[in-house]
Design a protein around this motif. Sequence first.
Motif, mmCIF file in Angstrom:
data_model
loop_
_atom_site.group_PDB
_atom_site.id
_atom_site.type_symbol
_atom_site.label_atom_id
_atom_site.label_comp_id
_atom_site.label_asym_id
_atom_site.label_seq_id
_atom_site.Cartn_x
_atom_site.Cartn_y
_atom_site.Cartn_z
ATOM 1 N N CYS A 107 0.800 -1.179 0.172
ATOM 2 C CA CYS A 107 -0.058 0.055 -0.062
ATOM 3 C C CYS A 107 0.789 1.125 0.011
ATOM 4 C CB CYS A 107 -1.020 0.212 1.383
ATOM 5 S SG CYS A 107 -1.979 -1.454 1.321
ATOM 6 N N ALA A 108 2.092 1.188 -0.470
ATOM 7 C CA ALA A 108 3.008 2.488 -0.265
ATOM 8 C C ALA A 108 2.458 3.398 -1.160
ATOM 9 C CB ALA A 108 4.455 2.136 -0.841
ATOM 10 N N ASP A 109 1.715 3.139 -2.224
ATOM 11 C CA ASP A 109 1.199 4.410 -3.308
ATOM 12 C C ASP A 109 0.251 5.130 -2.315
ATOM 13 O OD1 ASP A 109 -0.426 1.730 -3.682
ATOM 14 O OD2 ASP A 109 -1.595 3.095 -4.428
ATOM 15 N N TYR A 110 -0.505 4.406 -1.644
ATOM 16 C CA TYR A 110 -1.549 5.078 -0.702
ATOM 17 C C TYR A 110 -0.953 5.899 0.388
ATOM 18 C CZ TYR A 110 -5.468 5.859 2.437
ATOM 19 O OH TYR A 110 -6.348 6.539 3.178
ATOM 20 N N ILE A 111 0.178 5.285 1.089
ATOM 21 C CA ILE A 111 0.863 5.758 2.321
ATOM 22 C C ILE A 111 1.666 7.216 1.999
ATOM 23 C CG2 ILE A 111 2.544 5.292 4.075
ATOM 24 C CD1 ILE A 111 1.423 2.240 3.805
ATOM 25 N N LEU A 112 1.984 7.180 0.694
ATOM 26 C CA LEU A 112 3.006 8.196 0.485
ATOM 27 C C LEU A 112 2.162 9.243 -0.559
ATOM 28 C CD1 LEU A 112 6.386 5.947 -0.388
ATOM 29 C CD2 LEU A 112 5.570 7.370 1.702
ATOM 30 N N ARG A 113 1.114 8.938 -0.798
ATOM 31 C CA ARG A 113 0.355 9.793 -1.920
ATOM 32 C C ARG A 113 0.464 11.204 -1.623
ATOM 33 N NH1 ARG A 113 -2.920 8.385 2.084
ATOM 34 N NH2 ARG A 113 -4.532 9.710 2.564
ATOM 35 N N ASN A 114 0.640 11.653 -0.511
ATOM 36 C CA ASN A 114 0.818 13.232 -0.557
ATOM 37 C C ASN A 114 2.325 13.834 -0.791
ATOM 38 O OD1 ASN A 114 -2.051 13.386 0.197
ATOM 39 N ND2 ASN A 114 -1.555 12.872 2.338
ATOM 40 N N ARG A 115 3.181 13.020 -0.912
ATOM 41 C CA ARG A 115 4.386 13.649 -1.245
ATOM 42 C C ARG A 115 4.666 13.890 -2.722
ATOM 43 N NH1 ARG A 115 8.726 12.259 2.834
ATOM 44 N NH2 ARG A 115 10.107 12.690 1.030
#
Length: 198
Positions: A107-115
């Motif tokens: 789920c890294a795309d979601y976890i880091l989505r605001n960067r």
Amino acid sequence: MEKTLITISRQFGSGGREIAELLTKKLHCHHFNSKIVEMAAANLHDGVSINEAIARSYHTPEEAQGNLDKYEGFERMVENNRMYVEQAKVILNVAERPESAIFLGRCADYILRNRKDVFSFFIYADDDFRAERGKLKYHGMSLKELNREENRRKQYYEFYTGQRWGDPTNYDMMINTSGISLETAANTILAYIQFCRS
């Protein structure tokens, strides 16, 4: 290339893991897959072996509470969510390092989505391509077996993110590997990132 964080989500059997490995070599950086689980398990100190932690890493509990975007919310999660929470912390911490990194799944795309330094890609392929790879790369797994694992990942992703697995709006680009080499797919990802930064 300046610091770059790449997330790779992939349909099981599409070649996403190999693409992440190719990108790792091209960018001279680290990629994180099961390593995230190992780091999270070490942080938990709950006596669970690394192999068991990896085996359980796509399990989803029946319910969850709290806000995954803030560390304060982590402590409100139900007990079964502790591994996901710890993995999210690992991903966020790795992203803060000064060097580039590639994240495979989790789920890294979601976890880091605001960067702003994150580029997310979804790798998929048609059934014939995946079935052939199942025979050659996955110890003879059938398409049905590949789809069973794919469904586990889909459920995990959708449970924790509230997003639809494979939805194009969640990614910068979706790549079908059925008709191109994995090398070409990796080069396409790098070309896209360079274009966006030019």
